[in-house]
Design a protein around this motif. Structure first.
Motif, PDB file in Angstrom:
ATOM      1  N   SER A   1       0.820  -1.223   0.000  1.00 42.21           N
ATOM      2  CA  SER A   1       0.000   0.000   0.000  1.00 42.21           C
ATOM      3  C   SER A   1       0.848   1.265   0.000  1.00 42.21           C
ATOM      4  O   SER A   1       0.507   2.259  -0.636  1.00 42.21           O
ATOM      5  CB  SER A   1      -0.943   0.005   1.214  1.00 42.21           C
ATOM      6  OG  SER A   1      -1.853  -1.073   1.115  1.00 42.21           O
ATOM      7  N   GLU A   2       1.975   1.224   0.721  1.00 46.62           N
ATOM      8  CA  GLU A   2       2.848   2.384   0.759  1.00 46.62           C
ATOM      9  C   GLU A   2       3.474   2.623  -0.608  1.00 46.62           C
ATOM     10  O   GLU A   2       3.580   3.769  -1.067  1.00 46.62           O
ATOM     11  CB  GLU A   2       3.955   2.189   1.806  1.00 46.62           C
ATOM     12  CG  GLU A   2       4.930   3.351   1.924  1.00 46.62           C
ATOM     13  CD  GLU A   2       4.265   4.669   2.309  1.00 46.62           C
ATOM     14  OE1 GLU A   2       4.803   5.732   1.934  1.00 46.62           O
ATOM     15  OE2 GLU A   2       3.210   4.642   2.970  1.00 46.62           O
ATOM     16  N   GLY A   3       3.858   1.538  -1.283  1.00 49.79           N
ATOM     17  CA  GLY A   3       4.424   1.666  -2.623  1.00 49.79           C
ATOM     18  C   GLY A   3       3.416   2.242  -3.602  1.00 49.79           C
ATOM     19  O   GLY A   3       3.744   3.085  -4.439  1.00 49.79           O
ATOM     20  N   LEU A   4       2.162   1.795  -3.496  1.00 54.88           N
ATOM     21  CA  LEU A   4       1.096   2.328  -4.352  1.00 54.88           C
ATOM     22  C   LEU A   4       0.901   3.816  -4.110  1.00 54.88           C
ATOM     23  O   LEU A   4       0.767   4.602  -5.055  1.00 54.88           O
ATOM     24  CB  LEU A   4      -0.202   1.565  -4.090  1.00 54.88           C
ATOM     25  CG  LEU A   4      -1.448   2.117  -4.791  1.00 54.88           C
ATOM     26  CD1 LEU A   4      -1.288   2.074  -6.301  1.00 54.88           C
ATOM     27  CD2 LEU A   4      -2.685   1.330  -4.364  1.00 54.88           C
ATOM     28  N   LYS A   5       0.916   4.187  -2.850  1.00 55.94           N
ATOM     29  CA  LYS A   5       0.725   5.599  -2.497  1.00 55.94           C
ATOM     30  C   LYS A   5       1.827   6.457  -3.113  1.00 55.94           C
ATOM     31  O   LYS A   5       1.566   7.536  -3.655  1.00 55.94           O
ATOM     32  CB  LYS A   5       0.715   5.754  -0.982  1.00 55.94           C
ATOM     33  CG  LYS A   5       0.481   7.179  -0.506  1.00 55.94           C
ATOM     34  CD  LYS A   5       0.440   7.234   1.016  1.00 55.94           C
ATOM     35  CE  LYS A   5       0.252   8.665   1.505  1.00 55.94           C
ATOM     36  NZ  LYS A   5       0.232   8.732   2.995  1.00 55.94           N
TER      37      LYS A   5
ATOM     38  N   THR B   1      -6.742   4.417 -13.407  1.00 56.25           N
ATOM     39  CA  THR B   1      -7.276   3.915 -12.128  1.00 56.25           C
ATOM     40  C   THR B   1      -6.197   3.806 -11.073  1.00 56.25           C
ATOM     41  O   THR B   1      -6.458   3.922  -9.880  1.00 56.25           O
ATOM     42  CB  THR B   1      -7.922   2.543 -12.326  1.00 56.25           C
ATOM     43  OG1 THR B   1      -7.005   1.668 -13.014  1.00 56.25           O
ATOM     44  CG2 THR B   1      -9.193   2.650 -13.127  1.00 56.25           C
ATOM     45  N   ALA B   2      -4.943   3.580 -11.511  1.00 52.27           N
ATOM     46  CA  ALA B   2      -3.837   3.454 -10.556  1.00 52.27           C
ATOM     47  C   ALA B   2      -3.495   4.782  -9.931  1.00 52.27           C
ATOM     48  O   ALA B   2      -2.987   4.848  -8.807  1.00 52.27           O
ATOM     49  CB  ALA B   2      -2.618   2.870 -11.243  1.00 52.27           C
ATOM     50  N   THR B   3      -3.727   5.881 -10.662  1.00 51.16           N
ATOM     51  CA  THR B   3      -3.383   7.203 -10.148  1.00 51.16           C
ATOM     52  C   THR B   3      -4.568   7.909  -9.510  1.00 51.16           C
ATOM     53  O   THR B   3      -4.447   9.026  -9.018  1.00 51.16           O
ATOM     54  CB  THR B   3      -2.819   8.094 -11.261  1.00 51.16           C
ATOM     55  OG1 THR B   3      -3.791   8.184 -12.314  1.00 51.16           O
ATOM     56  CG2 THR B   3      -1.538   7.499 -11.827  1.00 51.16           C
TER      57      THR B   3
ATOM     58  N   LEU C   1      -1.425  -2.142 -12.301  1.00 48.50           N
ATOM     59  CA  LEU C   1      -1.287  -0.701 -12.128  1.00 48.50           C
ATOM     60  C   LEU C   1      -0.696  -0.015 -13.357  1.00 48.50           C
ATOM     61  O   LEU C   1      -1.002   1.134 -13.644  1.00 48.50           O
ATOM     62  CB  LEU C   1      -0.379  -0.400 -10.919  1.00 48.50           C
ATOM     63  CG  LEU C   1      -0.786  -1.011  -9.585  1.00 48.50           C
ATOM     64  CD1 LEU C   1       0.297  -0.721  -8.552  1.00 48.50           C
ATOM     65  CD2 LEU C   1      -2.131  -0.455  -9.131  1.00 48.50           C
ATOM     66  N   GLY C   2       0.184  -0.741 -14.043  1.00 50.70           N
ATOM     67  CA  GLY C   2       0.902  -0.158 -15.169  1.00 50.70           C
ATOM     68  C   GLY C   2       2.342  -0.618 -15.136  1.00 50.70           C
ATOM     69  O   GLY C   2       2.660  -1.683 -14.600  1.00 50.70           O
ATOM     70  N   LEU C   3       3.229   0.207 -15.685  1.00 54.77           N
ATOM     71  CA  LEU C   3       4.640  -0.161 -15.781  1.00 54.77           C
ATOM     72  C   LEU C   3       5.503   0.774 -14.939  1.00 54.77           C
ATOM     73  O   LEU C   3       5.212   1.961 -14.796  1.00 54.77           O
ATOM     74  CB  LEU C   3       5.113  -0.099 -17.229  1.00 54.77           C
ATOM     75  CG  LEU C   3       4.396  -0.998 -18.229  1.00 54.77           C
ATOM     76  CD1 LEU C   3       5.013  -0.815 -19.613  1.00 54.77           C
ATOM     77  CD2 LEU C   3       4.442  -2.455 -17.803  1.00 54.77           C
ATOM     78  N   GLY C   4       6.578   0.193 -14.413  1.00 57.47           N
ATOM     79  CA  GLY C   4       7.566   0.978 -13.698  1.00 57.47           C
ATOM     80  C   GLY C   4       8.947   0.629 -14.199  1.00 57.47           C
ATOM     81  O   GLY C   4       9.162  -0.420 -14.809  1.00 57.47           O
ATOM     82  N   VAL C   5       9.899   1.525 -13.970  1.00 57.65           N
ATOM     83  CA  VAL C   5      11.276   1.290 -14.401  1.00 57.65           C
ATOM     84  C   VAL C   5      12.217   1.549 -13.232  1.00 57.65           C
ATOM     85  O   VAL C   5      12.009   2.476 -12.446  1.00 57.65           O
ATOM     86  CB  VAL C   5      11.629   2.182 -15.612  1.00 57.65           C
ATOM     87  CG1 VAL C   5      11.528   3.664 -15.263  1.00 57.65           C
ATOM     88  CG2 VAL C   5      13.008   1.840 -16.145  1.00 57.65           C
ATOM     89  N   VAL C   6      13.224   0.699 -13.097  1.00 55.87           N
ATOM     90  CA  VAL C   6      14.198   0.841 -12.017  1.00 55.87           C
ATOM     91  C   VAL C   6      15.193   1.925 -12.414  1.00 55.87           C
ATOM     92  O   VAL C   6      15.981   1.754 -13.339  1.00 55.87           O
ATOM     93  CB  VAL C   6      14.935  -0.490 -11.752  1.00 55.87           C
ATOM     94  CG1 VAL C   6      15.970  -0.305 -10.638  1.00 55.87           C
ATOM     95  CG2 VAL C   6      13.941  -1.583 -11.376  1.00 55.87           C
ATOM     96  N   ARG C   7      15.120   3.061 -11.726  1.00 51.81           N
ATOM     97  CA  ARG C   7      16.055   4.164 -11.980  1.00 51.81           C
ATOM     98  C   ARG C   7      17.299   4.031 -11.101  1.00 51.81           C
ATOM     99  O   ARG C   7      18.407   4.304 -11.530  1.00 51.81           O
ATOM    100  CB  ARG C   7      15.382   5.512 -11.686  1.00 51.81           C
ATOM    101  CG  ARG C   7      14.105   5.763 -12.457  1.00 51.81           C
ATOM    102  CD  ARG C   7      14.361   6.018 -13.913  1.00 51.81           C
ATOM    103  NE  ARG C   7      13.152   6.463 -14.603  1.00 51.81           N
ATOM    104  CZ  ARG C   7      13.013   6.498 -15.909  1.00 51.81           C
ATOM    105  NH1 ARG C   7      14.010   6.093 -16.682  1.00 51.81           N
ATOM    106  NH2 ARG C   7      11.884   6.910 -16.462  1.00 51.81           N
ATOM    107  N   VAL C   8      17.060   3.634  -9.863  1.00 51.41           N
ATOM    108  CA  VAL C   8      18.125   3.449  -8.876  1.00 51.41           C
ATOM    109  C   VAL C   8      17.902   2.095  -8.220  1.00 51.41           C
ATOM    110  O   VAL C   8      16.749   1.681  -8.029  1.00 51.41           O
ATOM    111  CB  VAL C   8      18.088   4.567  -7.802  1.00 51.41           C
ATOM    112  CG1 VAL C   8      19.187   4.376  -6.771  1.00 51.41           C
ATOM    113  CG2 VAL C   8      18.198   5.937  -8.453  1.00 51.41           C
ATOM    114  N   ALA C   9      18.960   1.403  -7.899  1.00 53.47           N
ATOM    115  CA  ALA C   9      18.842   0.087  -7.270  1.00 53.47           C
ATOM    116  C   ALA C   9      17.952   0.169  -6.028  1.00 53.47           C
ATOM    117  O   ALA C   9      18.140   1.037  -5.171  1.00 53.47           O
ATOM    118  CB  ALA C   9      20.221  -0.441  -6.901  1.00 53.47           C
TER     119      ALA C   9
END
Length: 308
Positions: A249-253, A302-304, A283-291
């Motif tokens: 939930s915190e990550g979604l927030k 809907t995710a936002t 939710l959609g897609l995410g990209v790892v910017r930093v480890a």
């Protein structure tokens, strides 16, 4: 004040069996009207004479349609030897005729072997590629020809299904950007007599196969919107090849506020893209910017929701 988009917020993927004789855009607009969808797009054009698998993206699925443009594809095509047309298919004008030599199956297989693997193709004039801002087929219809650079494509397999006199049928498994018309023409010239295609049917694109296709007749026979929408595939099918991550939930927030969410640093490396889920919902897609952190890349509306 923003104008309200007309139509219904329909989201999903329709595996349409495009009929012969209509353009991909015509088929797309017809599907959009049937679903009364606010937004629609397709993932790779089929010529009017071609039939078969045309994935139509509705609503939120259009955000991820570009991932399917890169996909490999499978076609069935019938090749007519000895006749060359200006378009490379049966819809064009005949420009040359040549005698067809006697060809055994071994003769055909020997030539087909030369067109398997990585090959170079010169895109046809009758294509949607652009030259100085104009589509090539527009120039071709004016009787103009321009130089086209050869492109490297991959034909993973060109399997001979049938051979009858001066025609044969192939199943072609190929990379994006491969022109089956051009492949048939080049095979015809390698056989010494030229060729064009008389049938073309797409059977697979990326993870989607012909077994899941739906015709317009089937769609129109459905009594209502709910029944039609039940035939759609979920949006995340377009990116099923990407790794999956579940956020708390915190990550979604954090995502809702455009911030990076913490993840296990060992799960993914920098620059990698993943499908994101919360509570089983895409939710959609995410990209790892930093480890150890994943940033939002392309999220569903809907995710936002709630990101005031």
């Amino acid at each position: 004040m923003a104008r309200r988009r007309r139509g219904l917020p329909v989201n999903g993927i329709l595996l349409l069996d495009k009929p012969w004789g209509v353009s991909s855009n015509h088929a797309l607009q017809r599907a959009r009207r049937l679903f009364q969808a606010q937004k629609a797009g397709h993932t790779g054009t089929l010529d009017p004479m071609a039939t078969g698998l045309l994935p139509v993206c509705l609503g939120e699925a259009t955000k991820f349609s570009s991932y399917l443009l890169e996909a490999d594809k499978v076609y069935h095509t019938r090749v007519q030897l000895g006749v060359v047309t200006d378009t490379g298919d049966a819809e064009g004008e005949v420009v040359e005729r040549h005698a067809v030599p006697f060809l055994s199956e071994a003769d055909l297989e020997g030539v087909l072997a030369r067109f398997r693997g990585e090959i170079e193709q010169v895109p046809p004039m009758y294509s949607a590629l652009k030259h100085q801002g104009r589509k090539l087929y527009e120039l071709a219809r004016e009787g103009k020809t321009v130089e086209r650079a050869a492109r490297r494509v991959t034909v993973y397999d060109a399997r001979l299904l049938a051979h009858e006199g001066d025609a044969f049928t192939l199943e072609v498994r190929c990379s994006k950007g491969t022109y089956i018309r051009t492949l048939a023409e080049d095979i015809g010239w390698a056989l010494g007599c030229g060729a064009h295609i008389t049938e073309l049917r797409r059977l697979k694109t990326g993870p989607f196969e012909a077994s899941g296709m739906v015709t317009f007749d089937t769609l129109e026979a459905k009594p209502g919107q709910v029944e039609r929408e039940a035939m759609l595939l979920p949006v995340d099918g377009l990116v099923a090849h990407l790794p999956e991550l579940t956020l708390d939930s915190e990550g979604l927030k954090r995502l809702r506020y455009g911030q990076s969410a913490p993840i296990d640093p060992a799960s993914m490396g920098e620059g990698e893209t993943a499908r994101l889920y919360h509570g089983g919902s895409f939710l959609g897609l995410g990209v790892v910017r930093v480890a150890g952190e994943i940033a939002p890349r392309r999220l569903l509306s809907t995710a936002t929701a709630g990101s005031a």
